[in-house]
Structure formats: structure tokens, C-alpha cells
Design an enzyme around this catalytic site. Sequence first.
Site, PDB file in Angstrom:
ATOM      1  N   GLY A  24      22.889  26.036 -63.377  1.00  0.00           N
ATOM      2  CA  GLY A  24      22.957  25.142 -64.538  1.00  0.00           C
ATOM      3  C   GLY A  24      21.875  25.367 -65.568  1.00  0.00           C
ATOM      4  O   GLY A  24      22.005  24.931 -66.721  1.00  0.00           O
ATOM      5  N   GLY A  26      17.907  27.727 -66.597  1.00  0.00           N
ATOM      6  CA  GLY A  26      16.927  28.783 -66.310  1.00  0.00           C
ATOM      7  C   GLY A  26      17.548  30.145 -66.082  1.00  0.00           C
ATOM      8  O   GLY A  26      18.497  30.553 -66.748  1.00  0.00           O
ATOM      9  N   ARG A  47      22.765  20.120 -57.917  1.00  0.00           N
ATOM     10  CA  ARG A  47      22.950  18.698 -57.611  1.00  0.00           C
ATOM     11  C   ARG A  47      23.385  17.908 -58.840  1.00  0.00           C
ATOM     12  O   ARG A  47      23.953  16.845 -58.732  1.00  0.00           O
ATOM     13  CB  ARG A  47      21.629  18.109 -57.081  1.00  0.00           C
ATOM     14  CG  ARG A  47      21.273  18.583 -55.692  1.00  0.00           C
ATOM     15  CD  ARG A  47      19.902  18.098 -55.303  1.00  0.00           C
ATOM     16  NE  ARG A  47      18.865  18.705 -56.113  1.00  0.00           N
ATOM     17  CZ  ARG A  47      17.576  18.353 -56.086  1.00  0.00           C
ATOM     18  NH1 ARG A  47      17.193  17.379 -55.307  1.00  0.00           N
ATOM     19  NH2 ARG A  47      16.699  18.979 -56.839  1.00  0.00           N
ATOM     20  N   ARG A  75      21.391  22.077 -49.427  1.00  0.00           N
ATOM     21  CA  ARG A  75      20.743  21.684 -48.163  1.00  0.00           C
ATOM     22  C   ARG A  75      21.746  21.180 -47.132  1.00  0.00           C
ATOM     23  O   ARG A  75      21.444  21.095 -45.958  1.00  0.00           O
ATOM     24  CB  ARG A  75      19.699  20.593 -48.441  1.00  0.00           C
ATOM     25  CG  ARG A  75      18.516  21.109 -49.211  1.00  0.00           C
ATOM     26  CD  ARG A  75      17.541  20.027 -49.563  1.00  0.00           C
ATOM     27  NE  ARG A  75      18.006  19.206 -50.679  1.00  0.00           N
ATOM     28  CZ  ARG A  75      17.230  18.339 -51.334  1.00  0.00           C
ATOM     29  NH1 ARG A  75      15.978  18.164 -50.957  1.00  0.00           N
ATOM     30  NH2 ARG A  75      17.696  17.638 -52.337  1.00  0.00           N
ATOM     31  N   TYR A 156       5.799  37.385 -53.740  1.00  0.00           N
ATOM     32  CA  TYR A 156       4.918  36.815 -52.712  1.00  0.00           C
ATOM     33  C   TYR A 156       5.661  36.536 -51.396  1.00  0.00           C
ATOM     34  O   TYR A 156       5.089  35.996 -50.464  1.00  0.00           O
ATOM     35  CB  TYR A 156       4.110  35.617 -53.229  1.00  0.00           C
ATOM     36  CG  TYR A 156       4.865  34.393 -53.703  1.00  0.00           C
ATOM     37  CD1 TYR A 156       5.573  33.590 -52.825  1.00  0.00           C
ATOM     38  CD2 TYR A 156       4.810  34.005 -55.036  1.00  0.00           C
ATOM     39  CE1 TYR A 156       6.231  32.451 -53.253  1.00  0.00           C
ATOM     40  CE2 TYR A 156       5.457  32.863 -55.484  1.00  0.00           C
ATOM     41  CZ  TYR A 156       6.169  32.093 -54.581  1.00  0.00           C
ATOM     42  OH  TYR A 156       6.820  30.964 -55.007  1.00  0.00           O
ATOM     43  N   GLY A 198       9.051  38.961 -61.062  1.00  0.00           N
ATOM     44  CA  GLY A 198       7.706  38.489 -61.412  1.00  0.00           C
ATOM     45  C   GLY A 198       7.837  37.363 -62.412  1.00  0.00           C
ATOM     46  O   GLY A 198       8.793  36.599 -62.362  1.00  0.00           O
TER      47      GLY A 198
END
Length: 293
Positions: A24, A26, A47, A75, A156, A198
Site C-alpha cells: 500500500g 513505500g 492491515r 501474522r 544487517y 540499503g
Amino acid sequence: MSYTDKMLRDDALKGKVIVVTGGGSGLGKAMTQYFLELGAKVAITSRDLEKLKNTAKELEAATGGSCLPIQCDVRHYEEVENMLQEVLKTFGKVDVLLNNAAGNFISPTERLSANAFDTVIDIVLKGTKNCTLAFGKHWIDTKQKSSTVLNIVTTYAWTGSAYVVPSATAKAGVLAMTRSLAVEWAKYGIRTNAIAPGPFPTKGAWDRLLPGDLAEKFDMAKKVPLQRVGDHQELANLAAYLVSDFSAYVNGEVVVIDGGEWLKGAGQFNLLEAIPEELWDQLEMMIKAKKNK
Ligand code: COA
């Protein structure tokens, strides 16, 4: 030619049905837009149904493609199964699962409640597991010939990172899942790959991970050897390639797209970058003088 140009040829994803979790906003939204432009049908999940509906409308208008908003909290396994059924009902099949949904916040680990730690693990690791398991079972049961799971991890995942420990822990699990299933499910025609991005600024993540004036104090571009942050189209280009048939022989790969950021932190002598040219002349003379003694 610029790195912000669109890379793949027209219709490179024509006929494909793709599910983007966290689509939705980004980076999920940026990748979805490019998939639609390349001819795929895309279901976006999160959600927040209102946000999804607005995004789907906006992207359909911009691309002329077909974008289906589905509410689903990754989840919960039952919600993932229902989401899969809705995709199948609408589009008749599904070819690609892009596990993009994530949750993260910065905090000293000892300040986190057990529930806070669980929340991130549940979204990132359990959510990726839920979607991958449901879609994998479906593809294996229906003997679909070729399908792809693409996971969004982070650099990471293998180095770990202070102050985002639940996220680092969960992403390391997703990385292990990526490489494990790449081998185990290849016999079913399922490819499994990952992207480790990154810094690609998005409003949501940036406000969350670098709140207040932290974004100015810690200029992410300065940490990157290429001295800039990533452009969303660069990530979308890579994701489109990895879910397309052009990458049919790529399996179990994790592609880092970070301008060299994580290696800069890793190399023992990388901090010598700060030494100016004139000082190198002096240092060279000193070192050679010692050697000749
Ligand atoms: N620091 C420390 N603890 C935090 C926190 C923060 N910034 N934000 C939430 N928590 C804790 C809460 O206090 C709660 O623990 P508690 O019950 O012991 O008090 C627990 O985390 C769950 O919080 P809640 O707000 O109920 O979770 P949620 O499921 O509604 O939200 C999040 C999920 C926490 C990941 C939320 O930040 C979110 O939705 N983020 C958007 C997506 C995102 O993060 N994307 C990744 C960008 S990199």
C-alpha cells in the site's frame, strides 16, 4: 541512460499475477507500480484496507493495469489463506509472492517489552513464513510449473545491527528460509530469491527509523561509498527482473543493492578514506624510509 530509467522491455511481466505484501505504500507501492506497468496483475495486501484501496485506485489510473487491494495481517495464517483464495478467485492463479511487509522500530533492546520484540518477529519472520507456506503448499498441490518467492531482507540480516535487534533477528531468519527453500522447492519449479536493500528513503520508514532531526544528523548518503541513497526505480528494476522469466536460472540469490554501504562498515581499513592526498604522499615516504633502514 540513467539509473532512474525503467529497465525491462514492455510487457516483460504480462500474464503474471503477483502478490505484494505491504504493497500500500513505500517501496512495496513503488515495486507494484512497475509490475503493473510491465503488464502484471497485482494484489496488494496490508492491515489498512482504506490505504490499499486508495493506492490501488491511484496505480490503476496511472498504469491502466489491474490492482486488487486485500486486507490481510500476515501474522495470522488464516488471513493469509483467505487472501490467497481471494487472489485465486479474482485472477484465477498466482505466480509470484513478494514478501515485502515489515515492521521495525529503533530502540535499545533492553527497553523493549517482550511483546514489542514479538511484534516485529511476528510481522517479519512469521509473516514471511505464513505467506511462503500457504503459497508454496498451493503451488505444490496444483503442480504449477513455475513460480517465485521474492523476499525483502536487509544487509544487517548477516551482520546484525544494534538498536534494531528484533528486525535483525527476524531478517536473518528470512535469509535462512530463502536459501533453504531455494534448494528444497526447486524441484517443484519454485524459485526463491531475496533483495537486501540499503538506504532507500520512504516517508514511513524514515519517520520511524530516523525521527525528528535524526535524519539530518545521520545523513545516510554519507555512509554510502557511492555517496547517495537509492532511487525507488532502481529497486523496482531489480525486483521486476527477479520475478520475471529473464531470471529463470537465478535461485537462492540475495542481491545487495546498497551502493556499497555495508562493505564500507566492514572493511578494517575503510576509514582511511578520510586521509587526503597530500597526507598519502607523506605516509608513503615514511613507510618507504622505514623499509630501507
Ligand atoms: N519502541 C518500543 N516499543 C514499541 C514501539 C517503539 N517505537 N512501537 C511499538 N512498540 C511496542 C508497543 O509498546 C507494544 O508493546 P506492549 O504491548 O508491551 O506495550 C508492541 O510494540 C506492539 O505495539 P502495537 O502498536 O500494538 O503494534 P502494532 O501491531 O499495532 O504495530 C508496529 C506494529 C509496532 C511494527 C508499528 O510500528 C507499525 O505498524 N509500523 C508500520 C510498518 C513498519 O514499521 N514498516 C517498516 C518500516 S522499516
